[in-house]
Design a protein around this motif. Structure first.
Motif, PDB file in Angstrom:
ATOM      1  N   ASP A 147       4.994   2.363   0.239  1.00 50.80           N
ATOM      2  CA  ASP A 147       4.282   2.334   1.520  1.00 50.80           C
ATOM      3  C   ASP A 147       3.619   3.690   1.752  1.00 50.80           C
ATOM      4  OD1 ASP A 147       3.346   2.146   4.100  1.00 50.80           O
ATOM      5  OD2 ASP A 147       5.224   1.448   4.970  1.00 50.80           O
ATOM      6  N   LEU A 148       2.287   3.709   1.665  1.00 50.89           N
ATOM      7  CA  LEU A 148       1.508   4.921   1.899  1.00 50.89           C
ATOM      8  C   LEU A 148       0.574   4.747   3.090  1.00 50.89           C
ATOM      9  CD1 LEU A 148       0.560   5.726  -1.810  1.00 50.89           C
ATOM     10  CD2 LEU A 148       2.065   7.097  -0.356  1.00 50.89           C
ATOM     11  N   SER A 149       0.920   3.866   3.982  1.00 53.83           N
ATOM     12  CA  SER A 149       0.046   3.556   5.110  1.00 53.83           C
ATOM     13  C   SER A 149      -0.049   4.724   6.095  1.00 53.83           C
ATOM     14  CB  SER A 149       0.568   2.314   5.845  1.00 53.83           C
ATOM     15  OG  SER A 149       1.894   2.520   6.307  1.00 53.83           O
ATOM     16  N   ASN A 150      -1.155   4.741   6.858  1.00 57.05           N
ATOM     17  CA  ASN A 150      -1.385   5.744   7.900  1.00 57.05           C
ATOM     18  C   ASN A 150      -1.370   7.176   7.365  1.00 57.05           C
ATOM     19  OD1 ASN A 150      -1.398   4.392  10.801  1.00 57.05           O
ATOM     20  ND2 ASN A 150       0.075   3.288   9.537  1.00 57.05           N
ATOM     21  N   ASN A 151      -2.137   7.404   6.308  1.00 53.10           N
ATOM     22  CA  ASN A 151      -2.308   8.747   5.767  1.00 53.10           C
ATOM     23  C   ASN A 151      -3.802   9.064   5.661  1.00 53.10           C
ATOM     24  OD1 ASN A 151       0.416   9.992   5.054  1.00 53.10           O
ATOM     25  ND2 ASN A 151       0.657   7.951   4.171  1.00 53.10           N
TER      26      ASN A 151
END
Length: 261
Positions: free
Chosen positions: A59-63
């Protein structure tokens, strides 16, 4: 001096490093990491993420990620969340052969052609390009007819933006319905005879002594049920592995909030 230290710390956090991964997971070996959650961590560069060769869920979301090159080595990855970043190309994902679920809502994909690189991912069944709940989308999603184009580009996809478009679920329903209808018919020496009014109760002893005619419908349903059973066994194994990893990590670190998923 404090401001300078804060700036240096923020700079360090913008790039994934072995120290960051070990700190968050409690693992000393990057190849031991199976699940990783770096949501909203201020990441700009993926750094050493490609060294986590056994990573399955990420999960690499919101970067603030723009380039995905390090992900190309993650052959075991099953689920990937890249929502709410600054991605305009998915090309490095072309080698992620195990990928089944992909979320890229809220990025900068300007054309359905940007999905062409995913065409060879035969296991990819679910893709999210738009998320109305969080008001996330991609430029090419402004065209309301993008879903048929996505299906044409990635034939293996069964779910788009959380909505099932086709697949074993609906197929299995129709197969079971056909079998239910076929149970009302039995073969006699004179041909096919309707027995709808005299069918025995489902649990009556000896009911299964009368066998319906063999058909491709029955064979296909038997095959699909076996496939589902095999998938359930695989999911059970993965769940057991995840629980074992969680127990190991919790024994290493007393701070349970540091463990992902």
């Amino acid at each position: 001096m404090d401001n300078r230290n804060n700036k240096e710390e923020n700079l360090d956090n913008s790039r994934i490093t072995p120290e960051m991964l070990k700190s968050r997971t409690g693992e000393f070996d990057l190849e031991s990491i199976l699940f990783l959650k770096l949501r909203g961590a201020g990441i700009h560069e993926l750094g050493c993420i490609g060294e986590c060769l056994n990573l399955e869920r990420l999960d690499l979301s919101n970067n603030h990620i723009t380039h995905l090159a390090p992900l190309s080595s993650l052959k075991m990855m099953v689920a990937l969340n890249l929502s709410c970043n600054r991605i305009s190309s998915l090309e490095p994902l072309a080698s992620c052969d195990s990928l089944q679920t992909l979320n890229v809502a809220g990025n900068m994909l300007c054309s359905v052609d940007s999905l062409q690189c995913l065409k060879g991912l035969r296991k990819l069944e679910s893709i999210r390009l738009r998320d109305p709940v969080y008001n996330l989308s991609n430029p090419f999603c402004l065209n309301g007819s993008y879903r048929p184009a996505v299906l044409e580009t990635i034939p293996s996809v069964r779910v788009i933006d959380g909505d099932r478009v086709t697949g074993t679920g609906s197929d299995l329903y129709h197969l079971c319905r056909d079998i239910d209808n076929s149970l009302k018919r039995f073969i006699t020496s004179n041909g096919t005879v309707e027995l709808a009014g005299s069918i025995k109760p489902w649990v009556e002893e000896g009911f299964w002594d009368i066998k319906p005619p063999q058909s491709t419908i029955i064979e296909e349903t038997y095959k699909q049920f076996n496939d589902i059973l095999r998938e359930c066994k695989e999911l059970t194994k993965r769940a057991d592995d995840a629980i074992s990893q969680a127990e190991r990590a919790l024994n290493i670190r007393s701070d349970t909030n540091s463990y992902v998923f």
